[in-house]
Scaffold this motif. Structure first.
Motif, PDB file in Angstrom:
ATOM      1  N   ALA A 142     -15.006   5.017 -29.604  1.00 30.92           N
ATOM      2  CA  ALA A 142     -14.468   3.819 -28.958  1.00 30.92           C
ATOM      3  C   ALA A 142     -14.769   3.800 -27.459  1.00 30.92           C
ATOM      4  N   GLU A 143     -15.083   2.608 -26.963  1.00 33.44           N
ATOM      5  CA  GLU A 143     -15.307   2.447 -25.525  1.00 33.44           C
ATOM      6  C   GLU A 143     -14.007   2.619 -24.743  1.00 33.44           C
ATOM      7  N   LYS A 144     -12.893   2.105 -25.312  1.00 37.08           N
ATOM      8  CA  LYS A 144     -11.617   2.161 -24.596  1.00 37.08           C
ATOM      9  C   LYS A 144     -10.471   2.288 -25.584  1.00 37.08           C
ATOM     10  N   GLY A 152       7.510   5.135 -22.101  1.00 38.45           N
ATOM     11  CA  GLY A 152       6.811   4.901 -20.840  1.00 38.45           C
ATOM     12  C   GLY A 152       5.386   5.396 -20.770  1.00 38.45           C
ATOM     13  N   THR A 153       4.869   5.945 -21.853  1.00 38.49           N
ATOM     14  CA  THR A 153       3.461   6.367 -21.865  1.00 38.49           C
ATOM     15  C   THR A 153       2.532   5.173 -21.703  1.00 38.49           C
ATOM     16  N   HIS A 154       1.527   5.310 -20.862  1.00 38.23           N
ATOM     17  CA  HIS A 154       0.422   4.341 -20.783  1.00 38.23           C
ATOM     18  C   HIS A 154      -0.799   5.128 -20.306  1.00 38.23           C
ATOM     19  N   LEU A 155      -1.632   5.489 -21.274  1.00 39.39           N
ATOM     20  CA  LEU A 155      -2.820   6.289 -20.987  1.00 39.39           C
ATOM     21  C   LEU A 155      -4.046   5.561 -21.515  1.00 39.39           C
ATOM     22  N   GLU A 156      -5.081   5.465 -20.690  1.00 38.56           N
ATOM     23  CA  GLU A 156      -6.333   4.841 -21.096  1.00 38.56           C
ATOM     24  C   GLU A 156      -7.469   5.840 -20.939  1.00 38.56           C
ATOM     25  N   TYR A 157      -8.411   5.810 -21.893  1.00 42.78           N
ATOM     26  CA  TYR A 157      -9.556   6.713 -21.823  1.00 42.78           C
ATOM     27  C   TYR A 157     -10.684   6.171 -22.686  1.00 42.78           C
ATOM     28  N   SER A 158     -11.861   6.787 -22.547  1.00 41.77           N
ATOM     29  CA  SER A 158     -13.012   6.446 -23.377  1.00 41.77           C
ATOM     30  C   SER A 158     -13.315   7.591 -24.337  1.00 41.77           C
ATOM     31  N   ALA A 159     -13.667   7.218 -25.567  1.00 47.59           N
ATOM     32  CA  ALA A 159     -14.120   8.204 -26.562  1.00 47.59           C
ATOM     33  C   ALA A 159     -15.571   7.927 -26.939  1.00 47.59           C
ATOM     34  N   LYS A 160     -16.308   7.280 -26.029  1.00 44.03           N
ATOM     35  CA  LYS A 160     -17.695   6.922 -26.310  1.00 44.03           C
ATOM     36  C   LYS A 160     -18.511   8.164 -26.664  1.00 44.03           C
ATOM     37  N   GLY A 161     -19.182   8.102 -27.799  1.00 40.70           N
ATOM     38  CA  GLY A 161     -20.016   9.213 -28.232  1.00 40.70           C
ATOM     39  C   GLY A 161     -19.266  10.342 -28.905  1.00 40.70           C
ATOM     40  N   LYS A 303       7.146   9.890 -29.541  1.00 37.60           N
ATOM     41  CA  LYS A 303       7.587   9.193 -30.748  1.00 37.60           C
ATOM     42  C   LYS A 303       7.155   7.726 -30.727  1.00 37.60           C
ATOM     43  N   ASN A 304       7.054   7.141 -31.913  1.00 33.66           N
ATOM     44  CA  ASN A 304       6.903   5.683 -32.092  1.00 33.66           C
ATOM     45  C   ASN A 304       5.807   5.107 -31.193  1.00 33.66           C
ATOM     46  N   ALA A 305       4.650   5.727 -31.239  1.00 33.27           N
ATOM     47  CA  ALA A 305       3.566   5.353 -30.332  1.00 33.27           C
ATOM     48  C   ALA A 305       2.817   4.111 -30.812  1.00 33.27           C
ATOM     49  N   SER A 306       2.049   3.533 -29.890  1.00 28.91           N
ATOM     50  CA  SER A 306       1.129   2.431 -30.194  1.00 28.91           C
ATOM     51  C   SER A 306      -0.248   2.808 -29.672  1.00 28.91           C
ATOM     52  N   VAL A 307      -1.280   2.447 -30.445  1.00 34.45           N
ATOM     53  CA  VAL A 307      -2.660   2.770 -30.069  1.00 34.45           C
ATOM     54  C   VAL A 307      -3.523   1.529 -30.249  1.00 34.45           C
ATOM     55  N   GLU A 308      -4.213   1.163 -29.175  1.00 33.44           N
ATOM     56  CA  GLU A 308      -5.137   0.023 -29.199  1.00 33.44           C
ATOM     57  C   GLU A 308      -6.551   0.561 -29.004  1.00 33.44           C
ATOM     58  N   VAL A 309      -7.442   0.230 -29.926  1.00 33.20           N
ATOM     59  CA  VAL A 309      -8.821   0.724 -29.895  1.00 33.20           C
ATOM     60  C   VAL A 309      -9.768  -0.457 -29.707  1.00 33.20           C
ATOM     61  N   ASP A 310     -10.417  -0.505 -28.547  1.00 37.81           N
ATOM     62  CA  ASP A 310     -11.338  -1.608 -28.230  1.00 37.81           C
ATOM     63  C   ASP A 310     -10.717  -2.963 -28.548  1.00 37.81           C
ATOM     64  N   GLY A 311      -9.467  -3.127 -28.121  1.00 40.19           N
ATOM     65  CA  GLY A 311      -8.773  -4.399 -28.260  1.00 40.19           C
ATOM     66  C   GLY A 311      -8.052  -4.625 -29.575  1.00 40.19           C
ATOM     67  N   LYS A 312      -8.161  -3.693 -30.521  1.00 42.00           N
ATOM     68  CA  LYS A 312      -7.517  -3.840 -31.831  1.00 42.00           C
ATOM     69  C   LYS A 312      -6.397  -2.812 -31.981  1.00 42.00           C
ATOM     70  N   MET A 313      -5.205  -3.275 -32.385  1.00 40.63           N
ATOM     71  CA  MET A 313      -4.097  -2.370 -32.611  1.00 40.63           C
ATOM     72  C   MET A 313      -4.298  -1.632 -33.929  1.00 40.63           C
ATOM     73  N   VAL A 314      -4.282  -0.297 -33.884  1.00 42.36           N
ATOM     74  CA  VAL A 314      -4.386   0.501 -35.104  1.00 42.36           C
ATOM     75  C   VAL A 314      -3.058   1.209 -35.413  1.00 42.36           C
ATOM     76  N   LEU A 315      -2.184   1.279 -34.397  1.00 37.45           N
ATOM     77  CA  LEU A 315      -0.851   1.851 -34.561  1.00 37.45           C
ATOM     78  C   LEU A 315       0.078   1.081 -33.634  1.00 37.45           C
ATOM     79  N   LYS A 316       1.186   0.563 -34.148  1.00 36.21           N
ATOM     80  CA  LYS A 316       2.115  -0.205 -33.328  1.00 36.21           C
ATOM     81  C   LYS A 316       3.538   0.290 -33.586  1.00 36.21           C
ATOM     82  N   ASP A 317       4.147   0.825 -32.551  1.00 37.60           N
ATOM     83  CA  ASP A 317       5.510   1.337 -32.644  1.00 37.60           C
ATOM     84  C   ASP A 317       5.693   2.281 -33.829  1.00 37.60           C
ATOM     85  N   GLY A 318       4.688   3.107 -34.042  1.00 36.95           N
ATOM     86  CA  GLY A 318       4.761   4.099 -35.102  1.00 36.95           C
ATOM     87  C   GLY A 318       4.344   3.616 -36.479  1.00 36.95           C
ATOM     88  N   CYS A 319       3.906   2.360 -36.586  1.00 39.70           N
ATOM     89  CA  CYS A 319       3.475   1.807 -37.869  1.00 39.70           C
ATOM     90  C   CYS A 319       1.959   1.633 -37.886  1.00 39.70           C
TER      91      CYS A 319
END
Length: 322
Positions: A142-144, A152-161, A303-319
């Motif tokens: 993923a680019e982002k 309060g977590t807010h972490l951004e990074y690239s997984a390119k390659g 706990k209960n994390a959310s993950v957005e991959v290149d603009g798409k939610m793949v995990l939202k509030d632990g779901c």
């Protein structure tokens, strides 16, 4: 009596997770404090017609320390190896080399007799496998990626390659997995992670365990630059300083827990697998697709994390949103 109750878990490890075949050479690396677990596993390996070899080593002084060279050589020569230890050898060159040579490994770090009977080991690994693979594929390259949490977590990074890693407690030739955590993870591109990590679940290392209060880590250009919080935050900060190794501050991993049977109890491979949690690994990344070797690898869990991959939610509030 304990071995009787552990027999069902041992059967699952040997037959479902490693699929040991008659005639195979299976190495069990352990310490005296976990010998009863190693014996239960060895008995099941022998029962299915394979040959178990139990190697007892002196406990490592810290996580990620290499095992003795004789054990590393035995791992390299094995058809499969089981690591039943207190201090983790997961993120070591010995594991990486053994897997590259075609062995397969399962890691049971911090395992207790109780964990062989109840908890994450009761997970349906066959059913969870496609979910885990799907999450790893979503994160790979993923680019982002943006990780957030209610604390309060807010972490951004690239997984390119970078490859995605799917650890679902079952292995084939040239693979390793942790147990009983089911997790998908990726190693962030070095230097790209920025933001705030607020761990509110667990830091299951160096006696910290389940968190009494949040531990906050500020990240700049791929490294932790500040740790704040209470008593447990100071324990983490002091331990990292004592390593005298700048690489221990590297953002090495972002993992997503996917085992509904796991629960927070202070043991690493249970805590990391809690469904809907996320963990950030710090330090060594070489076994995950990164390039950094540090003197330790620790995970901080939220706990209960959310993950957005290149603009798409793949995990939202632990779901899971796949």
């Amino acid at each position: 009596m304990e071995n009787i109750y552990m027999s069902r878990g041992a059967s699952k490890v040997v037959n479902t997770c490693m699929k040991v075949q008659p005639g195979e050479q299976i190495l069990i690396v352990t310490e005296l404090s976990r010998l009863s677990i190693a014996q239960a596993l060895a008995a099941e390996v022998y029962r299915v017609g394979a040959e178990p070899a139990v190697c007892i080593m002196e406990p490592r002084t810290q996580d990620s320390q290499e095992p003795p060279k004789e054990i590393a050589a035995a791992m390299l020569a094995s058809d499969g190896f089981l690591s039943v230890v207190g201090k983790s050898i997961t993120h070591t060159q010995a594991v990486k080399s053994a897997i590259a040579a075609g062995s397969r490994g399962l890691v049971l770090t911090h395992f207790t007799e109780e964990m062989m009977v109840h908890g994450g080991i009761e997970g349906d690994f066959e059913t969870l496998k496609p979910l885990c693979i799907g999450m790893a594929q979503a994160m790979a390259g993923a680019e982002k990626i943006v990780l957030t949490s209610p604390s309060g977590t807010h972490l951004e990074y690239s997984a390119k390659g970078r490859r995605g890693n799917s650890l679902y407690c079952m292995v084939e030739k040239g693979q390793f997995s942790t147990l009983p955590t089911v997790e998908a993870n990726v190693s962030p591109l070095e230097g790209t992670a920025n933001g705030i990590i607020v761990a509110d679940g667990s830091i299951p290392y160096i006696g910290i365990g389940v968190l009494e209060e949040p531990v906050t880590l500020r990240v700049e250009e791929g490294r932790i630059v500040e740790i704040s919080g209470g008593r447990q935050a100071r324990m983490l900060a002091d331990d990292l300083v004592s390593k005298n190794d700048p690489n221990v501050y590297n953002i090495a991993e972002h993992g997503v827990g996917l085992n509904p049977k796991c629960h927070f109890c202070g043991f690493m491979l249970e805590d990391e697998g809690v469904f809907g949690s996320c963990h950030i690994g710090i330090g060594t990344s070489i076994t995950l697709g990164g390039t950094v070797k540090a003197s330790c690898h620790y995970d901080v869990i939220m706990k209960n994390a959310s993950v957005e991959v290149d603009g798409k939610m793949v995990l939202k509030d632990g779901c899971v949103m796949l």
